[in-house]
Design a protein around this motif. Structure first.
Motif, mmCIF file in Angstrom:
data_model
loop_
_atom_site.group_PDB
_atom_site.id
_atom_site.type_symbol
_atom_site.label_atom_id
_atom_site.label_comp_id
_atom_site.label_asym_id
_atom_site.label_seq_id
_atom_site.Cartn_x
_atom_site.Cartn_y
_atom_site.Cartn_z
ATOM 1 N N ILE A 225 0.874 -1.184 0.000
ATOM 2 C CA ILE A 225 0.000 0.000 0.000
ATOM 3 C C ILE A 225 0.909 1.231 0.000
ATOM 4 O O ILE A 225 1.757 1.389 0.885
ATOM 5 N N LYS A 226 0.739 2.084 -1.015
ATOM 6 C CA LYS A 226 1.558 3.309 -1.086
ATOM 7 C C LYS A 226 0.892 4.403 -0.264
ATOM 8 O O LYS A 226 -0.298 4.312 0.037
ATOM 9 N N TRP A 227 1.645 5.448 0.069
ATOM 10 C CA TRP A 227 1.025 6.536 0.827
ATOM 11 C C TRP A 227 1.543 7.901 0.420
ATOM 12 O O TRP A 227 2.657 8.032 -0.093
ATOM 13 N N THR A 228 0.700 8.912 0.650
ATOM 14 C CA THR A 228 1.072 10.323 0.491
ATOM 15 C C THR A 228 0.700 11.009 1.796
ATOM 16 O O THR A 228 -0.459 10.964 2.206
ATOM 17 N N THR A 229 1.674 11.639 2.444
ATOM 18 C CA THR A 229 1.408 12.339 3.710
ATOM 19 C C THR A 229 1.376 13.859 3.445
ATOM 20 O O THR A 229 1.669 14.306 2.336
ATOM 21 N N ASN A 230 1.041 14.626 4.467
ATOM 22 C CA ASN A 230 0.906 16.092 4.332
ATOM 23 C C ASN A 230 -0.010 16.450 3.165
ATOM 24 O O ASN A 230 0.203 17.466 2.473
#
Ligand SMILES: Cc1cc2nc3c(=O)[nH]c(=O)nc-3n(C[C@H](O)[C@H](O)[C@H](O)COP(=O)(O)OP(=O)(O)OC[C@H]3O[C@@H](n4cnc5c(N)ncnc54)[C@H](O)[C@@H]3O)c2cc1C
Length: 347
Positions: A225-230
């Motif tokens: 599972i990839k993620w993007t924060t902020n």
């Protein structure tokens, strides 16, 4: 037997997790020295912590709901379902949606939150393109959408809007989706992206809980599972979510256009309309301002517990995030209010 009309009236507004627990604890604490009643907008209690399971068909909505009137009747707690339209705190009454008013000597507000889907174009089930697990009825619709999705799978987004405070269900939902897609043997056809306003994975609105950063990052990596924060989600259109990534200086450092066929985004919360904007009672966002006794700072006969309570963020973040109000915290608030009301009715 006590003379009911001479007893102080304790009214609880809202019969979710906090309101029902508070009603039982208060009833026990006051030992017949007060009349206790509950105002709810629903005949049924929803254990909304199980909504993510309803949303992928692991539970039916009936399995997570209970009819309230027989339960309250057994405890001798009065129960009324026209919902609260407006609190008139200066007059000690709650106006109901049927035009009647309920007067109180003490009010306990336990109304949870209003879901601010409307703050982002295209967010939510009502005219938007993302599904929700916030209410059990939403989870039922989300389960139907999931069944259709599985017939023709594609990319999934799970995440939260800027200003969100409730991150537990985001991580739970992304993990159980992954599990269910594997069981259905279609996981290889579904790229999953987590889109979160948190500055790092596992912050959970609390600057992390123990080692949640590394534990959750590792779990997401293992599950591909990839993620993007902020991530400050700015708008959603059919099959595409747009988000700005905000740097430590508060400026946009990257923009993301994330494609999806199925997206579940938790919205930011705000206070419900019946209490929103009451001077001295609520914060600008509509949450109840309380002191260390769970009591309103302006109206000493009003208490509040649960998600409707104002709690400041734990610290600044590039994208605003709130603090979660968890079950354990809510149960402690209910117990504190029950003890405080016990002292008050005993003089
Ligand atoms: C999907 C989801 C999963 C969660 N999972 C967890 C978890 O696993 N662990 C954990 O600790 N926390 C969890 N939480 C956070 C928190 O524990 C729950 O949100 C909890 O239900 C909050 O309780 P509450 O009583 O404050 O609000 P709610 O449970 O939302 O109750 C508020 C009640 O007030 C009613 N109401 C609203 N307006 C009115 C009105 N005008 N008149 C009368 N009634 C009204 C609402 O219909 C509702 O029944 C979760 C939250 C969500 C959304």
């Amino acid at each position: 037997m006590s003379n009911q009309s001479a007893l102080p009236r304790i009214v609880i507004l809202g019969a979710g997790l906090g309101g029902t627990i508070a009603a039982f604890e208060i009833m026990e604490a006051v030992q017949g020295k007060a009349h206790v009643s509950v105002i709810s907008d629903s005949e049924r209690f929803s254990f909304l912590l199980s909504n993510p399971w309803v949303a992928i068909g692991w539970r039916t909505s009936d399995a997570v709901q209970v009819k309230l009137s027989p339960v309250f009747e057994k405890q001798k707690i009065a129960f009324t379902t026209p919902s609260g339209k407006r609190l008139h705190s200066a007059e000690n009454r709650v106006k109901l949606n049927d035009g009647q008013s309920v007067a109180y000597d003490y009010l306990v507000i336990a109304t949870g939150s209003d879901l601010a889907f409307d703050e982002i174009t295209g967010l939510g089930l009502d005219g938007g393109y993302t599904v929700s697990v916030c209410k059990t009825a939403h989870a039922e619709d989300t389960a139907k959408a999931f069944e259709s999705f599985c017939k023709d799978p594609g990319p999934i987004i799970v995440g939260a809007a800027p200003g969100a405070s409730c991150f537990g269900p985001v991580y739970e939902f992304v993990m159980i989706l992954d599990t269910e897609l594997r069981r259905r043997e279609i996981r290889d056809r579904v790229p999953i992206t987590l889109v979160t306003p948190e500055p790092y994975v596992g912050r959970l609105g609390l600057d992390g809980v123990g080692d949640t950063k590394s534990v959750l990052e590792s779990e997401l990596r293992e599950r591909h599972i990839k993620w993007t924060t902020n991530a400050k989600t700015t708008s959603v259109e059919p099959n595409m979510l747009h988000a700005d990534e905000i740097g430590p200086d508060g400026a946009v450092c990257k923009t993301h256009d994330v494609p999806f066929k199925y997206a579940m985004m938790l919205p930011a919360f705000r206070g419900i309309p019946a209490i929103f904007g009451i001077e001295g009672l609520t914060s600008p966002r509509g949450f109840v301002l309380v002191d260390e006794y769970q009591r309103s700072k302006t109206f000493p006969n009003i208490f509040a517990l649960g998600v409707c309570v104002a709690i400041p963020p734990t610290g600044p973040t590039p994208v605003p995030v709130g603090v979660p109000k968890t079950c354990f915290m809510i149960e402690s608030m209910a117990t504190a209010i029950a003890h405080n009301l016990e002292s008050l009715v005993n003089g």
